[in-house]
Scaffold this motif. Structure first.
Motif, short mmCIF file in Angstrom:
data_model
loop_
_atom_site.label_atom_id
_atom_site.label_comp_id
_atom_site.label_asym_id
_atom_site.label_seq_id
_atom_site.Cartn_x
_atom_site.Cartn_y
_atom_site.Cartn_z
N ASN A 2 0.97 -1.13 -0.17
CA ASN A 2 -0.04 -0.26 -0.11
C ASN A 2 1.19 1.31 0.04
N PRO A 3 1.04 2.09 -1.11
CA PRO A 3 1.90 3.07 -1.30
C PRO A 3 1.78 4.14 -0.37
N LEU A 4 0.46 4.38 0.39
CA LEU A 4 0.19 5.49 1.25
C LEU A 4 0.60 5.04 2.77
N THR A 5 1.02 3.72 2.76
CA THR A 5 1.21 3.38 4.41
C THR A 5 2.65 2.55 4.73
N THR A 6 3.13 2.33 3.50
CA THR A 6 4.62 1.69 3.37
C THR A 6 5.49 2.40 2.75
N SER A 7 6.92 2.58 3.29
CA SER A 7 7.84 3.37 2.61
C SER A 7 8.01 2.63 1.34
N ALA A 8 8.29 3.55 0.29
CA ALA A 8 8.48 3.04 -1.15
C ALA A 8 10.21 2.45 -1.09
N PHE A 9 10.73 2.96 0.05
CA PHE A 9 12.40 2.33 0.18
C PHE A 9 12.33 1.21 0.82
#
Length: 715
Positions: A2-9
């Motif tokens: 989930n891109p809103l709650t998890t770091s993209a890195f």
């Protein structure tokens, strides 16, 4: 994720300094906004697509526009769902700017109109690929990401000004690219968009007018350039859009097309047609290699392709004797002059089989004019169609022809071949004859293609007549319906009276639902053609592509040193001879793929046969020397490599008895062209042949290796 709650890195522990919020905090905020916009955009596109599909199909241009929009939205939705946050390649910061500009596979804007991603093909994105320290193009810094399973596993910064040192890490301007070169290969070409180099990007963004030759040795990225240029041209040049013909991409063989199949969709472009030369002709799939080199040489000239015109003209000669045509109304004389007039009726460029109908229509008009009184045209036409003497005379003078029969006759009727190709000697004519007229070889394909283009489909006229008859029947049925509606209208006024109009009657007929011919998707014309491994094409094969590209807009990718049958001319000389007149050449001289250790052994192989070969300079070392051994070591070599490497692809080249496995391919030198593998094992390379052909095959096979090369011999 989930891109809103998890770091993209998702940086590994050894890269923990790169996880400093001061370095990636701005990216995290941008990716949060990007993730939110992606979700919203996907939902909006899905809704629009559903609405379009539920809406009435419409008629004519309206229906076509609806279908085009559905195709466009579907392709964009597929790309957004395929990539997610990893649509983003990296970002750039201008020397006079504080906020980065993010570059993506597609452009993306949030609900407030803020640009979150710039499409990689747009002019604003060019510095991301083209900036160098010698020419920073106004940049202070550039960051490239490496994505693994939807999250960033590494990133690299390049700084172009002293002021750009803050908030950046990994200040090695080649680290991102060098790291990508050493990654494992797979059955499909890996994604390299984020690491396109400046010399490659300049060619990708070059204009489309005329012919652009991309000349470069093994590993210089010619295929990468060709594929990315295809996507860029369709985005940037409105003259090449799908309604103008689109782009055709021609590769050397099917393994190559399978290898690059994911590249164009990953660039947001699904509209490029891809094929091999064999695919352009129905007989191509089963065509054998020509075993007689002299036969192959004779058939390879553009002159031989031009013989097809004379071969067709032989069947377009009007009768030299007149005849009397008897109808229920009178007898009329059809003179030799009348026949000649009818045979001149087809418009220039009309295929032979389609032109026959135009000849017939002119004959009917001539005979109609010769009748006294008012003879009903429909009845006269019907009577003439049943006149076997008239139709028989036309069939003999202008018969419907099949391309296979026409070309087959050249190889089995010596007098016909001498008539159509008078420059051939008697020995040449004898050499070209064969017992089985249709035992097709690859050398026949350009002639079959030229014949099919010149003749057209012999069934097209029949289908057209059926289509016209179906339209007439539908129009008659609709007229009955309209008459019934009008009869029910008490005063005969109002909107219903518009049904009297012929134009409206015609719009009520859905011609798309009526019988018709499916167009040949590879017949062209195309607005632009990209040809990879173009050094192998004969003059006759070039005619197949020139027929499909009247604009003469080409991207031609190749290496003269990899031509199996030699290439002694310059590109300008070769292409000028086959009919191209505006030719620019761009050279690639850096070998990004092949390690120094492999090139040190491959270079003497090609220079022994071609001293002036354009051998590129490798920029990296694998640290693994080339290994020489015995053919009996093959199984142990592969077992050791597979045991030591959980990923990657190997290839055995030169052993037709070796059976491929999921991670080890088995190919001939010719079918390995354009591909790359972590490990290449050459089996008895001296058996590949002598002279230029053998040297080229060995050179090509050796330079497929991205890490390790093993050479096994029987002695």
């Amino acid at each position: 994720m989930n891109p809103l709650t998890t770091s993209a890195f998702d940086l590994p522990g050894r890269l923990s300094p790169k996880a400093d919020p001061a370095l990636i905090g701005g990216d995290e905020q941008h990716f949060a906004a990007l993730g939110k916009s992606l979700e919203q955009t996907i939902a909006e596109l899905s809704d629009r697509l559903d609405d379009l599909r539920r809406a009435p199909g419409g008629l004519g241009r309206e229906a076509m526009d609806r279908d085009v929009e559905i195709h466009r939205l579907t392709a964009r939705l597929r790309a957004l769902r395929r990539f997610g946050l990893d649509l983003c390649l990296g970002h750039i910061v201008g020397a006079d700017e504080s906020e980065p500009t993010y570059i993506g596979r597609l452009g993306l804007t949030d609900g407030e109109g803020r640009r979150l991603l710039i499409d990689w093909r747009s002019p604003a994105a060019e510095p991301f690929f083209a900036a160098t320290h010698a020419n920073p193009m106004g940049l202070a810094s550039r960051r490239r990401y490496r994505w693994t399973r939807g999250r960033i596993s590494d990133y690299w910064d390049e700084v172009f000004t002293a002021d750009g040192l803050e908030r950046h890490a990994a200040l090695d301007d080649q680290s991102a690219f060098i790291a990508s070169l050493g990654s494992n290969r797979s059955a499909r070409m890996r994604d390299v968009l984020a690491t396109i180099q400046a010399d490659q990007d300049a060619i990708i963004r070059a204009g489309s007018r005329g012919a652009l030759v991309v000349d470069g040795g093994p590993g210089t990225g010619k295929t990468v350039v060709a594929l990315h240029r295809s996507a860029h041209l369709l985005y940037s040049d409105p003259r090449l859009g799908h309604r103008r013909g689109g782009v055709l991409f021609v590769g050397p063989h099917q393994p190559y097309l399978a290898y690059v199949a994911d590249v164009l969709p990953s660039l947001g472009e699904e509209g490029v047609q891809t094929c091999t030369l064999r695919d352009l002709v129905t007989e191509g799939a089963g065509a054998a290699i020509e075993t007689d080199p002299e036969v192959a040489r004779l058939k390879s000239s553009a002159h031989m392709v031009k013989a097809i015109e004379k071969a067709v003209r032989f069947y377009e000669e009007p009768p030299t004797q007149g005849m009397t045509v008897t109808t229920p109304w009178s007898e009329v004389r059809l003179s030799a002059g009348d026949w000649a007039e009818a045979f001149d009726a087809p418009e220039a460029g009309t295929p032979h089989n389609e032109a026959r109908d135009q000849v017939w229509e002119e004959l009917v008009t001539i005979l109609q004019d010769k009748h006294d009184g008012d003879v009903p045209p429909a009845l006269l036409r019907k009577a003439l169609l049943h006149d076997q003497e008239l139709t028989g005379a036309l069939d003999r003078a202008w018969p419907l022809l099949e391309a296979a029969d026409l070309v087959g006759d050249l190889w089995t009727v010596p007098a016909y071949l001498r008539l159509c190709a008078p420059w051939l000697s008697r020995d040449d004519v004898r050499t070209l004859q064969r017992e089985d007229a249709q035992a097709w070889t690859v050398s026949d394909l350009p002639l079959l293609d030229a014949a099919r283009q010149r003749l057209g489909d012999p069934g097209a006229a029949r289908r057209k007549r059926r289509h016209n008859a179906a339209v007439a029947a539908e129009r008659e049925r609709m007229a009955d319906v309209i008459a019934n509606v009008l009869a029910a209208d008490d005063d005969g006024e109002g909107a219903v009276t518009m049904l009297h109009g012929q134009d409206l009657k015609d719009t009520l007929i859905d011609e798309s639902a009526l019988p018709g011919a499916d167009p040949d998707g590879l017949a062209g014309p195309f607005a632009h053609v990209v040809v990879d491994e173009a050094q192998e094409l004969t003059d006759a094969e070039w005619q197949m592509l020139l027929l499909r590209c009247p604009s003469r807009s080409f991207t031609i990718v190749g290496d003269r040193a990899q031509a199996r049958h030699g290439f002694t001319e310059s590109w300008q000389e070769r292409l000028g001879r086959i009919g191209l007149d505006r030719i620019d050449v761009a050279s690639l001289s850096i070998n990004y793929r092949t390690p120094e250790e492999v090139m040190a052994e491959a270079e003497p192989v090609i220079r022994a046969a071609l001293p002036d070969a354009n051998v590129p300079v490798s920029i990296r070392s694998s640290g693994i020397p080339v290994v020489h051994g015995s053919v009996s070591d093959l199984d142990s070599v592969l077992a050791a490599w597979l045991g030591a490497h959980a990923d990657g692809i190997a290839c055995v080249i030169g052993d037709p008895t070796f059976r491929a496995t999921p991670r080890v391919r088995s190919l001939t030198p010719e079918l390995s062209k354009g591909l790359e593998f972590d490990l290449v094992v050459l089996v008895d390379p001296d058996s590949f042949g002598k002279g230029i052909e053998g040297a080229v095959d060995r050179y090509v096979a050796m330079t497929r290796a991205t890490r390790q090369l093993v050479v096994l011999t029987s002695s």
